[in-house]
Design an enzyme around this catalytic site. Structure first.
Site, PDB file in Angstrom:
ATOM      1  N   SER A  49       0.808  -1.227   0.000  1.00 21.92           N
ATOM      2  CA  SER A  49       0.000   0.000   0.000  1.00 21.92           C
ATOM      3  C   SER A  49       0.833   1.265   0.000  1.00 21.92           C
ATOM      4  O   SER A  49       0.295   2.367  -0.060  1.00 21.92           O
ATOM      5  CB  SER A  49      -0.898   0.001   1.231  1.00 21.92           C
ATOM      6  OG  SER A  49      -0.120  -0.264   2.369  1.00 21.92           O
ATOM      7  N   THR A  53      -2.430   3.118   3.950  1.00 20.47           N
ATOM      8  CA  THR A  53      -1.511   4.253   3.931  1.00 20.47           C
ATOM      9  C   THR A  53      -0.841   4.422   5.279  1.00 20.47           C
ATOM     10  O   THR A  53      -1.458   4.147   6.296  1.00 20.47           O
ATOM     11  CB  THR A  53      -2.361   5.521   3.664  1.00 20.47           C
ATOM     12  OG1 THR A  53      -2.933   5.385   2.388  1.00 20.47           O
ATOM     13  CG2 THR A  53      -1.565   6.785   3.781  1.00 20.47           C
ATOM     14  N   THR A  89       1.545   6.959   0.375  1.00 23.83           N
ATOM     15  CA  THR A  89       0.701   5.846  -0.071  1.00 23.83           C
ATOM     16  C   THR A  89       0.883   5.550  -1.562  1.00 23.83           C
ATOM     17  O   THR A  89       1.304   6.428  -2.322  1.00 23.83           O
ATOM     18  CB  THR A  89      -0.788   6.209   0.174  1.00 23.83           C
ATOM     19  OG1 THR A  89      -1.607   5.069  -0.037  1.00 23.83           O
ATOM     20  CG2 THR A  89      -1.269   7.321  -0.741  1.00 23.83           C
ATOM     21  N   ARG A 125      -5.659   9.002 -11.068  1.00 22.52           N
ATOM     22  CA  ARG A 125      -6.365   9.271  -9.807  1.00 22.52           C
ATOM     23  C   ARG A 125      -5.360   9.652  -8.702  1.00 22.52           C
ATOM     24  O   ARG A 125      -4.334   9.017  -8.511  1.00 22.52           O
ATOM     25  CB  ARG A 125      -7.151   8.030  -9.386  1.00 22.52           C
ATOM     26  CG  ARG A 125      -7.990   8.199  -8.118  1.00 22.52           C
ATOM     27  CD  ARG A 125      -7.272   7.696  -6.893  1.00 22.52           C
ATOM     28  NE  ARG A 125      -8.119   7.725  -5.696  1.00 22.52           N
ATOM     29  CZ  ARG A 125      -7.658   7.542  -4.473  1.00 22.52           C
ATOM     30  NH1 ARG A 125      -6.389   7.321  -4.257  1.00 22.52           N
ATOM     31  NH2 ARG A 125      -8.475   7.578  -3.441  1.00 22.52           N
ATOM     32  N   THR A 144      -6.490   7.751   6.774  1.00 26.47           N
ATOM     33  CA  THR A 144      -6.269   6.583   5.926  1.00 26.47           C
ATOM     34  C   THR A 144      -7.635   6.083   5.457  1.00 26.47           C
ATOM     35  O   THR A 144      -8.655   6.436   6.039  1.00 26.47           O
ATOM     36  CB  THR A 144      -5.512   5.487   6.705  1.00 26.47           C
ATOM     37  OG1 THR A 144      -5.341   4.348   5.869  1.00 26.47           O
ATOM     38  CG2 THR A 144      -6.251   5.071   7.957  1.00 26.47           C
ATOM     39  N   GLY A 145      -7.633   5.305   4.404  1.00 31.24           N
ATOM     40  CA  GLY A 145      -8.906   4.783   3.896  1.00 31.24           C
ATOM     41  C   GLY A 145      -9.293   5.447   2.593  1.00 31.24           C
ATOM     42  O   GLY A 145      -8.438   5.960   1.860  1.00 31.24           O
TER      43      GLY A 145
HETATM   44  C1  SD4 Z   1      -6.066   7.074  -0.864  1.00 34.96           C
HETATM   45  N1  SD4 Z   1      -6.201   7.362   1.504  1.00 34.96           N
HETATM   46  O1  SD4 Z   1      -5.328   7.136  -1.827  1.00 34.96           O
HETATM   47  C2  SD4 Z   1      -5.460   6.711   0.471  1.00 34.96           C
HETATM   48  C3  SD4 Z   1      -5.400   5.253   0.561  1.00 34.96           C
HETATM   49  C4  SD4 Z   1      -5.324   4.721   1.930  1.00 34.96           C
HETATM   50  O2  SD4 Z   1      -5.316   3.070   3.433  1.00 34.96           O
HETATM   51  O3  SD4 Z   1      -5.344   5.394   2.897  1.00 34.96           O
HETATM   52  N2  SD4 Z   1      -5.277   3.499   2.165  1.00 34.96           N
HETATM   53  O4  SD4 Z   1      -7.273   7.244  -0.932  1.00 34.96           O
END
Ligand code: SD4
Length: 333
Positions: free
Chosen positions: A86, A193, A211, A221, A244-245
């Site tokens: 990730s 991330t 990330t 993107r 994160t997310g």
């Molecule tokens: C994203 N927030 O690119 C990041 C990905 C992420 O845990 O946090 N993954 O949207």
């Protein structure tokens, strides 16, 4: 130009006439928590890779290093780990099989730097730090970010490891190149991330976030992580936060900035993270389908975290202990 004395007289006159514009009234903010030096130094970061990352950051802090260098060294750990899918090397690619990286960094002086859609560089956080320190800009993207990195001595490296390439090829067969938006909960592409906030022995704060973004995202993107205020934010008077997310949800609510502003207005780090998640739930109709997690630390070294879904954890290194903690969550808690 009004001089200061005339300005004050004029405001007083307007005030007496009930006409003083509200913008001239000082904001009434609760006083911020006093510094609590016994909590320093401290590091908080997202997910279990936060444990070794905190160690690297704490080593810098304990040897008297700079807090910006500490967060940089901390998040370089998962960036350089090919087993971590990730972040950095070995990260999941986009739909075209290209690993594209996003990162941001912020220091105690309010300075900030970031890179997004960067390819072929293992440590985007170090490029982000140079953007902050060497350029008049905050964010460099794509080929411009790569050019800047190469000019500053970074070396190109293929980030798509053979293992991840096989996974991508399998994905390609099954999905026929359709854009997917909720891959973060898929066991193969599960992404995490690293976001990190640190405070040094003097109470100075910095943050970093890095990330490879969503696995199999559309080409081009960019997520929340390189966007100052979305994926990460630090105000040295108040505290810092990182996310994160699913970045789209974090960007739509400017999550990390929101957490810091809530702390400025008297919320604890825990309350601030919970309110930022509640904001996502209120504003985004299908938030129950996604994961978002926030971590936060205030100027006293108090920490907090909260997520949409269960399963989020974070690492706190403080008082000589480095602990992995399960976050509470809005759904399924
Ligand atoms: C994203 N927030 O690119 C990041 C990905 C992420 O845990 O946090 N993954 O949207």
């Amino acid at each position: 130009m009004l001089d200061r004395r005339k300005f004050i007289e004029r405001v007083a006159m307007l005030g007496a006439a009930g006409l003083a514009p509200s913008v001239l009234k000082p904001a009434v903010l609760p006083s911020l928590p006093g510094l609590n030096k016994k909590n320093y130094p401290a590091v908080i970061s997202t997910w279990s890779h936060g444990i070794p990352s905190n160690v690297a950051a704490m080593e810098v802090l304990l040897s008297g290093g700079n807090v910006v260098d500490a967060v940089e060294q901390g998040v370089r750990v998962p960036e350089g780990d090919p087993e971590n899918h990730s972040v950095g090397l070995g990260g999941f690619p986009d739909r075209d099989g290209k690993v594209t990286l996003d990162a941001s960094i912020m220091g105690p002086d309010g300075d900030a730097g970031g890179v997004c859609f960067l390819e072929d560089i293992v440590h985007p956080i170090s490029v982000a730090k140079l953007v902050m320190q060497k350029t008049p800009h905050v964010l460099l993207a794509g080929s411009g970010a790569l050019q800047f990195a190469l000019e500053n001595g970074f070396k190109k490296q293929n980030l798509l490891t053979p293992e991840v390439k096989k996974m991508w090829e399998k994905w390609l067969k099954n999905t026929q190149y359709k854009p997917e938006i909720n891959w973060e909960n898929h066991p193969e592409t599960f992404h995490d991330t690293i976001g990190m906030i640190a405070i040094d022995k003097n109470g100075d704060m910095a943050g970093a976030c890095t990330t490879s973004g969503l696995g199999y995202k559309m080409r081009g993107r960019v997520g929340d992580s390189p966007i100052i205020g979305a994926g990460m934010y630090v105000d040295n008077e108040v505290g810092g936060a990182a996310a994160t997310g699913m970045g789209e949800l974090v960007m739509k609510t400017l999550g990390s900035f929101l957490v810091v502003e809530l702390m400025r207005h008297g919320k604890t780090p825990q309350q601030a993270c919970e309110e930022a998640i509640a904001r996502i739930v209120k504003k985004i109709p299908d938030s129950n389908k996604f994961q978002v997690g926030f971590i936060a630390m205030d100027k006293s070294g108090n920490t907090g975290a909260y997520s949409l879904q269960k399963g989020f954890n974070y690492a706190v290194y403080q008082h000589r202990k480095n602990k992995l903690i399960d976050s509470k969550s809005y759904y399924n808690s």
